[in-house]
Design a protein around this motif. Sequence first.
Motif, PDB file in Angstrom:
ATOM      1  N   ASN A 156       0.834  -1.213   0.000  1.00  0.00           N
ATOM      2  CA  ASN A 156       0.000   0.000   0.000  1.00  0.00           C
ATOM      3  C   ASN A 156       0.860   1.252   0.000  1.00  0.00           C
ATOM      4  O   ASN A 156       0.507   2.251  -0.621  1.00  0.00           O
ATOM      5  N   ASP A 157       2.006   1.198   0.669  1.00  0.00           N
ATOM      6  CA  ASP A 157       2.876   2.383   0.727  1.00  0.00           C
ATOM      7  C   ASP A 157       3.437   2.723  -0.649  1.00  0.00           C
ATOM      8  O   ASP A 157       3.420   3.875  -1.073  1.00  0.00           O
ATOM      9  N   ASN A 159       2.294   1.688  -3.571  1.00  0.00           N
ATOM     10  CA  ASN A 159       1.193   1.990  -4.494  1.00  0.00           C
ATOM     11  C   ASN A 159       0.669   3.414  -4.297  1.00  0.00           C
ATOM     12  O   ASN A 159       0.491   4.157  -5.268  1.00  0.00           O
ATOM     13  N   THR A 160       0.458   3.808  -3.032  1.00  0.00           N
ATOM     14  CA  THR A 160      -0.047   5.166  -2.775  1.00  0.00           C
ATOM     15  C   THR A 160       0.959   6.197  -3.276  1.00  0.00           C
ATOM     16  O   THR A 160       0.595   7.162  -3.959  1.00  0.00           O
ATOM     17  N   GLN A 163       0.659   6.134  -7.129  1.00  0.00           N
ATOM     18  CA  GLN A 163      -0.622   6.621  -7.677  1.00  0.00           C
ATOM     19  C   GLN A 163      -0.742   8.136  -7.521  1.00  0.00           C
ATOM     20  O   GLN A 163      -1.360   8.802  -8.350  1.00  0.00           O
ATOM     21  N   GLU A 164      -0.128   8.668  -6.441  1.00  0.00           N
ATOM     22  CA  GLU A 164      -0.249  10.107  -6.188  1.00  0.00           C
ATOM     23  C   GLU A 164       0.707  10.950  -7.040  1.00  0.00           C
ATOM     24  O   GLU A 164       0.635  12.178  -7.020  1.00  0.00           O
TER      25      GLU A 164
END
Length: 312
Positions: A156-157, A159-160, A163-164
């Motif tokens: 998640n780290d 990916n976030t 994505q940002e």
Amino acid sequence: MSFNNTQLQRLADEALNTGKACNGGANADYIPFLASVPSDLCAVSISCCDGTIIHSGDYDYCFALESISKVCSMSLAMQQKGAEQVREKIGAEPTGLPFNSVMALTVHQDKPLTPLVNAGAMSTVSFLDASDKESRWQMILDFQRKMMSQNVKLSNDVNTSEQETNFHNRAIAWLLYAAGNCFSDPMDACEVYTRQCSTLVSCDDLATLGGTLANGGINPVTKEKVIDPENVAPILAEMTMEGMYDYSGDWAFLVGLPSKSGVGGGVVAIVPGKMAIAGFSPPLDEAGNSVRAMAMIRYIANNLNLSVYSPS
Ligand code: GLN
């Protein structure tokens, strides 16, 4: 030539020392998460076709797969559509330009040329048969796990963080779409592509990915048949032409093995019918290839005379 495990372990240990002695390069920093990974991590793993894994260094540290994920999605697309369809719709030519180059698209009427640069990878993701974004993502994750291991998981780290900040890739996805070379919603393709880059793998997992290709499409550890044998040579050909981006020609010259790198610091090289060699260390050169991973793979390949172009 046959190799015994003692010899391979000695070479892996020597390769690790050779890699650690290389001080050049810098972590990727255009993805904020990658800038924070400790630069001194270093690992090398060899996956033999009999399922043995030889390794040295930080081989169980998990890092972002990044561009090496392009090999998995390209392989899945060939499984679904056949290799020839992938060549026709996406391509099998080197771009000679950086992996996120817009110019490479512009000079070819927005056709990506290869599944192994960002444009072609998003096109490949969009080309897969899937009913919606989540099923597209799930089939890619499942395929990564089949080529490597069930331990592969989305971070998640990472990916976030990606994505940002993936505005450049979003622009490329829209260019592809405008030219008819994106076969799903372009923002879905970009989002799923970004997720596939954000999975965490160990150096042993990465070696197994290569081992699956070296072993004719059968995962050497799980013994599962993942890729049809007729798709293996086209996959390796694509890797030869573009796997190390605009350094692919030099890499063929110096090492002579179909390979793929990622900005997370991983590189995997395939010795067809024998083994795969994976290296990991975060600092990258100008082309985006890990300086130490290349040095380690080159050390082993040259010592064992593994180039596919070598007559003996
Ligand atoms: N996720 C990265 C990107 O899209 C992957 C690039 C790479 O590993 N070369 O820029």
